[in-house]
Motif scaffolding. Structure first.
Motif, PDB file in Angstrom:
ATOM      1  N   ASP A   2      -4.127   1.349   4.754  1.00 62.93           N
ATOM      2  CA  ASP A   2      -3.380   2.557   4.404  1.00 62.93           C
ATOM      3  C   ASP A   2      -2.606   3.128   5.587  1.00 62.93           C
ATOM      4  OD1 ASP A   2      -4.449   2.618   1.728  1.00 62.93           O
ATOM      5  OD2 ASP A   2      -6.309   3.414   2.577  1.00 62.93           O
ATOM      6  N   LEU A   3      -3.233   3.068   6.771  1.00 60.68           N
ATOM      7  CA  LEU A   3      -2.631   3.647   7.966  1.00 60.68           C
ATOM      8  C   LEU A   3      -2.709   2.671   9.137  1.00 60.68           C
ATOM      9  CD1 LEU A   3      -4.409   7.150   7.940  1.00 60.68           C
ATOM     10  CD2 LEU A   3      -2.167   6.598   6.983  1.00 60.68           C
ATOM     11  N   VAL A   4      -1.718   2.722  10.005  1.00 63.72           N
ATOM     12  CA  VAL A   4      -1.741   1.977  11.264  1.00 63.72           C
ATOM     13  C   VAL A   4      -1.800   3.022  12.374  1.00 63.72           C
ATOM     14  CG1 VAL A   4      -0.544   0.356  12.776  1.00 63.72           C
ATOM     15  CG2 VAL A   4      -0.394   0.083  10.286  1.00 63.72           C
ATOM     16  N   GLN A  71      -9.193   6.790   4.012  1.00 61.02           N
ATOM     17  CA  GLN A  71      -8.166   5.784   4.310  1.00 61.02           C
ATOM     18  C   GLN A  71      -8.772   4.530   4.949  1.00 61.02           C
ATOM     19  OE1 GLN A  71      -4.804   6.495   3.490  1.00 61.02           O
ATOM     20  NE2 GLN A  71      -5.842   8.221   2.538  1.00 61.02           N
ATOM     21  N   SER A  72      -8.144   3.392   4.695  1.00 60.77           N
ATOM     22  CA  SER A  72      -8.465   2.179   5.438  1.00 60.77           C
ATOM     23  C   SER A  72      -7.441   2.104   6.573  1.00 60.77           C
ATOM     24  CB  SER A  72      -8.399   0.943   4.544  1.00 60.77           C
ATOM     25  OG  SER A  72      -7.136   0.794   3.977  1.00 60.77           O
ATOM     26  N   ASP A  91     -15.467   4.215  15.794  1.00 56.69           N
ATOM     27  CA  ASP A  91     -16.621   5.064  15.486  1.00 56.69           C
ATOM     28  C   ASP A  91     -16.187   6.477  15.139  1.00 56.69           C
ATOM     29  OD1 ASP A  91     -18.373   2.960  15.947  1.00 56.69           O
ATOM     30  OD2 ASP A  91     -18.998   3.678  17.930  1.00 56.69           O
ATOM     31  N   LEU A  92     -15.241   7.014  15.892  1.00 56.58           N
ATOM     32  CA  LEU A  92     -14.768   8.374  15.651  1.00 56.58           C
ATOM     33  C   LEU A  92     -14.024   8.473  14.318  1.00 56.58           C
ATOM     34  CD1 LEU A  92     -14.693  11.192  16.959  1.00 56.58           C
ATOM     35  CD2 LEU A  92     -12.487  10.557  17.948  1.00 56.58           C
ATOM     36  N   ASP A  99     -12.507   5.283   5.375  1.00 56.84           N
ATOM     37  CA  ASP A  99     -13.297   4.346   4.567  1.00 56.84           C
ATOM     38  C   ASP A  99     -13.616   3.083   5.348  1.00 56.84           C
ATOM     39  OD1 ASP A  99     -13.649   5.820   2.294  1.00 56.84           O
ATOM     40  OD2 ASP A  99     -12.073   4.822   1.142  1.00 56.84           O
ATOM     41  N   SER A 100     -12.634   2.576   6.079  1.00 54.62           N
ATOM     42  CA  SER A 100     -12.850   1.367   6.877  1.00 54.62           C
ATOM     43  C   SER A 100     -11.867   1.356   8.040  1.00 54.62           C
ATOM     44  CB  SER A 100     -12.673   0.113   6.034  1.00 54.62           C
ATOM     45  OG  SER A 100     -11.322  -0.035   5.630  1.00 54.62           O
TER      46      SER A 100
END
Length: 108
Positions: A2-4, A71-72, A91-92, A99-100
C-alpha cells in the motif's frame, strides 16, 4: 504494497549530503513520509561497530499514525549492514498499526 516508505536520514546527514539518497534513487515512485529520525547527539551509525549498532536505541519516531494504520508497507533503505536500521523501522511501523512490513535495501 500500500505504501513505500524510505528510511529517513538525520538532519545532520541531510545538511551534509543535501539529499536523501534513497528518495533520490526512487525518484518517480510515490513515497510516504511515515518516519522521522529522533534528534540525538549520538555517533553516526557508519562510525559504529556491529555490537554498537545492534544495541542502538530506537532512532525513529512516527510522523502520523493514521497514515500507516492497516497498511502493508515496503520499507526501503540504502545499505544493509547489520539490519538494525530496518528492524527498528519495521518494529515501530508494526507497533503503530501497520498490517505488514517488507523491506528492501539498495546495496549490501
Amino acid at each position: 504494497m500500500d505504501l513505500v516508505v524510505a528510511v529517513p536520514v538525520s538532519q545532520h546527514t541531510m545538511m551534509t549530503r543535501g539529499f536523501n539518497q534513497v528518495a533520490s534513487l526512487l525518484e518517480g515512485i510515490e513515497l510516504t513520509e511515515a518516519l522521522q529520525v529522533k534528534v540525538t547527539k549520538k555517533i553516526q551509525q557508519s562510525h559504529s561497530n556491529r555490537r554498537a549498532r545492534m544495541k542502538r536505541e530506537q532512532p525513529f519516531s512516527i510522523i502520523d499514525e493514521k497514515i500507516i494504520e492497516g497498511q502493508s508497507i515496503l520499507l526501503v533503505d540504502d545499505v544493509y549492514t547489520t539490519g538494525s536500521t530496518l528492524h527498528h523501522a519495521a518494529d515501530l511501523l508494526l507497533a503503530h498499526g501497520a498490517d505488514s512490513v517488507k523491506s528492501i535495501s539498495l546495496a549490501r
